[in-house]
Scaffold this motif. Sequence first.
Motif, short mmCIF file in Angstrom:
data_model
loop_
_atom_site.label_atom_id
_atom_site.label_comp_id
_atom_site.label_asym_id
_atom_site.label_seq_id
_atom_site.Cartn_x
_atom_site.Cartn_y
_atom_site.Cartn_z
N ILE A 22 -2.33 -25.06 12.31
CA ILE A 22 -1.01 -25.27 12.88
C ILE A 22 0.01 -24.89 11.81
O ILE A 22 0.00 -25.46 10.71
CB ILE A 22 -0.79 -26.73 13.33
N PHE A 23 0.85 -23.94 12.13
CA PHE A 23 1.88 -23.49 11.20
C PHE A 23 3.20 -24.11 11.62
O PHE A 23 3.60 -24.02 12.78
CB PHE A 23 1.98 -21.95 11.23
N HIS A 24 3.85 -24.74 10.68
CA HIS A 24 5.17 -25.32 10.92
C HIS A 24 6.18 -24.49 10.16
O HIS A 24 5.97 -24.16 8.99
CB HIS A 24 5.21 -26.78 10.44
N GLY A 25 7.26 -24.15 10.80
CA GLY A 25 8.28 -23.36 10.14
C GLY A 25 8.36 -21.98 10.75
O GLY A 25 7.86 -21.74 11.86
N LYS A 26 8.98 -21.08 10.04
CA LYS A 26 9.17 -19.72 10.53
C LYS A 26 8.71 -18.75 9.44
O LYS A 26 9.17 -18.85 8.30
CB LYS A 26 10.65 -19.49 10.84
N PRO A 27 7.83 -17.81 9.79
CA PRO A 27 7.38 -16.86 8.76
C PRO A 27 8.53 -15.94 8.36
O PRO A 27 9.47 -15.73 9.12
CB PRO A 27 6.26 -16.09 9.45
N GLY A 28 8.42 -15.40 7.16
CA GLY A 28 9.43 -14.46 6.67
C GLY A 28 9.47 -13.20 7.50
O GLY A 28 8.58 -12.93 8.31
N LYS A 29 10.49 -12.39 7.28
CA LYS A 29 10.74 -11.19 8.07
C LYS A 29 9.52 -10.26 8.18
O LYS A 29 9.24 -9.74 9.24
CB LYS A 29 11.92 -10.42 7.47
N TRP A 30 8.81 -10.05 7.09
CA TRP A 30 7.70 -9.11 7.10
C TRP A 30 6.33 -9.79 7.12
O TRP A 30 5.30 -9.15 6.96
CB TRP A 30 7.79 -8.18 5.89
N ALA A 31 6.30 -11.08 7.34
CA ALA A 31 5.04 -11.82 7.37
C ALA A 31 4.44 -11.82 8.78
O ALA A 31 5.15 -11.98 9.76
CB ALA A 31 5.25 -13.26 6.91
N GLY A 32 3.14 -11.63 8.83
CA GLY A 32 2.44 -11.64 10.11
C GLY A 32 1.36 -12.71 10.10
O GLY A 32 1.20 -13.45 9.12
N GLY A 33 0.61 -12.78 11.18
CA GLY A 33 -0.42 -13.79 11.31
C GLY A 33 -1.45 -13.75 10.20
O GLY A 33 -1.90 -14.79 9.71
N LYS A 34 -1.83 -12.56 9.78
CA LYS A 34 -2.84 -12.45 8.73
C LYS A 34 -2.31 -13.02 7.41
O LYS A 34 -3.07 -13.56 6.62
CB LYS A 34 -3.24 -10.98 8.56
N ASP A 35 -1.00 -12.92 7.18
CA ASP A 35 -0.41 -13.46 5.95
C ASP A 35 -0.52 -14.97 5.88
O ASP A 35 -0.57 -15.54 4.80
CB ASP A 35 1.07 -13.04 5.85
N LEU A 36 -0.55 -15.63 7.01
CA LEU A 36 -0.64 -17.09 7.04
C LEU A 36 -1.96 -17.59 6.46
O LEU A 36 -2.05 -18.74 6.03
CB LEU A 36 -0.46 -17.63 8.46
N PHE A 37 -2.97 -16.75 6.45
CA PHE A 37 -4.29 -17.17 5.99
C PHE A 37 -4.63 -16.65 4.60
O PHE A 37 -5.74 -16.76 4.15
CB PHE A 37 -5.36 -16.73 7.00
#
Length: 182
Positions: free
Chosen positions: A161-176
């Motif tokens: 579960i991701f809380h917040g907002k990813p940066g402009k160039w961040a994608g799903g793969k960056d979350l991991f």
Amino acid sequence: MNIAEKILAAHAGKKEVSPGEFINARVDVVLSNDITAPIAIREFRRLGVKKVFDPAKIVMVADHFVPNKDIPSAEQAKQMREFCAEQGIKFYDVGEMGIEHVLLPEQGIVLPGDVVIGADSHTCTYGAVGAFATGMGSTDIAVAMATGDIWMKVPPTIKFIFHGKPGKWAGGKDLFSTSSGK
């Protein structure tokens, strides 16, 4: 069951499967590349099997050393080329090849609902097209080339579960990414 479990159950001929359960599952695609295929070919020959289970379900891709960087990498590509010609396997060679994990979906080789194994750690990216996909060692690939089946443990599911907002160039793969240290 989640989608991975449903796909695995269908390919194991079962109504349902559970995380931690050991199953035998039929494979739709067996993949190897210019680093991993030579090992799989050697192990396939050690099994004493003469023909692969289904040449249409096995794919080899020149990916990592294109163009070949030295004589050993050229010899690995030659070994793949000769094995594929002998077995009737599709070999994506120089001029046809590309990044294996982009190429297979683009060519319609990996489809939703498939079970895909590859001797490459990025094989799991085929989950993006609705397939169950996992990386395996070259000896596992050799056995799958011979039998069309894999023996595996049904994997657990992890919920993120991701809380917040990813940066402009961040994608799903960056979350991991493990490089963030978080």
